[in-house]
Design a protein around this motif. Sequence first.
Motif, PDB file in Angstrom:
ATOM      1  N   HIS A   1      26.256  22.212  51.829  1.00 20.42           N
ATOM      2  CA  HIS A   1      24.884  21.921  51.408  1.00 20.42           C
ATOM      3  C   HIS A   1      24.388  22.953  50.386  1.00 20.42           C
ATOM      4  N   VAL A   2      24.563  24.245  50.712  1.00 22.31           N
ATOM      5  CA  VAL A   2      24.076  25.280  49.787  1.00 22.31           C
ATOM      6  C   VAL A   2      24.806  25.167  48.446  1.00 22.31           C
TER       7      VAL A   2
ATOM      8  N   THR B   1      26.195  22.584  47.129  1.00 19.12           N
ATOM      9  CA  THR B   1      25.770  21.376  46.419  1.00 19.12           C
ATOM     10  C   THR B   1      24.407  21.597  45.765  1.00 19.12           C
ATOM     11  N   THR B   2      23.511  22.236  46.515  1.00 29.01           N
ATOM     12  CA  THR B   2      22.190  22.547  45.972  1.00 29.01           C
ATOM     13  C   THR B   2      22.322  23.367  44.687  1.00 29.01           C
ATOM     14  N   LEU B   3      23.332  24.224  44.659  1.00 31.23           N
ATOM     15  CA  LEU B   3      23.526  25.072  43.486  1.00 31.23           C
ATOM     16  C   LEU B   3      24.431  24.405  42.446  1.00 31.23           C
TER      17      LEU B   3
ATOM     18  N   ALA C   1      25.216  31.520  46.878  1.00 35.76           N
ATOM     19  CA  ALA C   1      25.304  30.707  48.099  1.00 35.76           C
ATOM     20  C   ALA C   1      25.723  31.574  49.283  1.00 35.76           C
TER      21      ALA C   1
ATOM     22  N   LEU D   1      17.658  27.676  38.108  1.00 34.00           N
ATOM     23  CA  LEU D   1      17.957  27.036  39.388  1.00 34.00           C
ATOM     24  C   LEU D   1      17.920  28.045  40.527  1.00 34.00           C
TER      25      LEU D   1
ATOM     26  N   MET E   1      15.192  28.375  43.507  1.00 30.66           N
ATOM     27  CA  MET E   1      15.613  28.303  44.898  1.00 30.66           C
ATOM     28  C   MET E   1      15.057  29.482  45.699  1.00 30.66           C
TER      29      MET E   1
ATOM     30  N   ARG F   1      11.426  28.999  46.296  1.00 27.26           N
ATOM     31  CA  ARG F   1      11.189  27.965  47.305  1.00 27.26           C
ATOM     32  C   ARG F   1      11.456  28.526  48.715  1.00 27.26           C
TER      33      ARG F   1
END
Lengths: 395, 239
Positions: free
Chosen positions: B137-138, B140-142, B166, B192, B196, B199
Amino acid sequence: MSGLLEAIFERLTGRLPIGWLQLAHNKMRLAAALAGVAFADILILIQLGFLGALIESTKFPYRQMNADILLSSSDMNTLADSNPLPRQRMYEALAVPGVSAATPLYYGRIDWKQADGTIRTLDTFGLDPTQLAFKTPGINAALDLLKLSDVALIDSRTRNVAKSVFTDIDAGKALSFEARGRTLSVAGTFVIGGGMTTDGYLIVSDQTFLKLFPQRVAGAPNHILLRLEPGADRDAVTAELRERIPQYDTVARSLETAMAKDTAFQTTQKPVGVIFGFGVVIGIMVGCIIVYQVLSTDVADHIREYATFKAIGYPQSFFLGIVFEEAFILAVFGFVPAVIITTGLYAIIAAATGLPLDMTVARAIGVLLGTIAMCALSGAVATRRLAKANPADLF
Amino acid sequence: MKAQSSAMIEAGAAIVLRNVNHWFGDGEARKQVLFDIDLAIARGKLTVLVGASGSGKTTLLTLMGCLRRVQDGSIALLGTELRGATEELLVSSRRRLGFIFQAHNLHDSLTAMQNVRMGLEVHGAEAMRDWRDAAAHVLTTLGLGDRLDYLPAKLSGGQKQRVAVARALIGNPDIVFADEPTAALDKDSAALVVGMLKRLGTERGTTTLMVTHDTRIIERADCIVALQDGRIVDGSAVG
Ligand SMILES: Nc1ncnc2c1ncn2[C@@H]1O[C@H](COP(=O)(O)OP(=O)(O)OP(=O)(O)O)[C@@H](O)[C@H]1O
Ligand SMILES: [Mg+2]
């Protein structure tokens, strides 16, 4: 395959097999390290094989003796170097309660000249053919033949002699050879097996022995074999023998003790034994140095990664775990080819020398554990370099 | 009035420094690089540390990040005093932190997934449940969803740095320390990563302390701390 091993490792330890991944990443280094460990292990196993053969072959004649207690000269170290002792000791021993039988054994060495001019050395025992000095079937079946003058029995395992020579003897074709100015007629065979100091064994009667060795006298054998009555306490009888028999010329020992003393002398006092022992030490040193080199280079190459893991919060034990994991892998995967190769080498050497070289389970396990300990020790030294991994230097 | 406002700041502070001095070297070569640092780093905010080369930014960062021992003064990290802390305390404190270094420092024998995993494994078996999902997940987010099982050698510099990000973030750190992390990142990647981090600040209260010269990041900072020759010259909150 390696994926499965990695999964098993993860299951067991809950962490990534980083040591393995590191080793597997640098295939050349891994191959060199495994070859190094295997080489050290082969060296160690060969030396232990020779040491084992020395011990085993030393025991061969003892194991064939039909005796509970052995009387030998008080300065005896090996079966071959017991000085003659007074036969009178035999009668003294027979007077000790519990001793049921006694028989003298004469020892000498005979050179058996071959057709090609080479010589086989035969350790020769002279025995009383009316007594059962040995348990060996081939000897006891031919005791009546031995009563004849100049008749001998030969060890069919005698080194570097064609098997056909012995099958011919067994088939009834007596073999004759000249030794010490007499013509011996070999009328039968038995099985004992040569060792590091002798090619094989020869059995003659005490009378024949004294003719072969005219300087020797019947009244002074090299050993006296004692048998006990059923139920007699061997240790008590041995103690009693020591009481009654003068210790300045004679030592009374159980056959096992005599055998153990002999092997201990062969392995620690005789040059061959010491050389083999030294070979083992060299092998261990070579292994330690190779493994240390590999592991410390590996630690040095990953010092930044380790510093990063330190920054992340991994404790010192984590890094020791990686190094020991690598040490364990090197030990096991270096040992496996070594044990296979050495088993083959044992077979070749045994065929060439007739020495009893076998890969015993105990030796294999012992060397495996020793290899793991050796690698772990080297790994422990290599981990000193971990101190250089300072996470503050990463920024 | 002044005392009250600084107390208020400290109540919401992730790190509080009092009278911190730091020296390098011994004897003749001994040289002071940090002078009387008083500072509170706000929780859940992106604080940027600026200053000329040699002004002491990295030294200050490593002190707060439990990577160096406090020589003089006091640093309270998430309520824990670091002055005189044992090695064990420093190591366990670091597990609550995330580090993004200038160099990616990935392990070249481990895949992207495995490198990220190392940021989680340190927290024990409990944290390791579903690590694959979390790591994927991490990553992919990156933007590395299609590079999960690549070794670092097969990744570009920017991709490697994102894997390192990540790795720093997967353990849900309370504070993220980053020393010029965007040097190796292209513009979009840098945006990005900063997005992140911001956020995470609002959603989870993650505090970020970053050394950077990148004006686009400085623009997005909540607070800026400026160092000059080892002294704080401006500790003002922005915006
Ligand atoms: N390990 C060390 N040993 C001795 N002196 C050091 C050490 N690390 C840093 N210094 C010195 O301390 C001072 C502050 O260094 P620091 O690395 O903290 O500066 P910086 O602000 O991070 O600089 P840069 O922007 O170049 O990274 C410098 O004068 C530097 O030479
Ligand atoms: Mg710096």
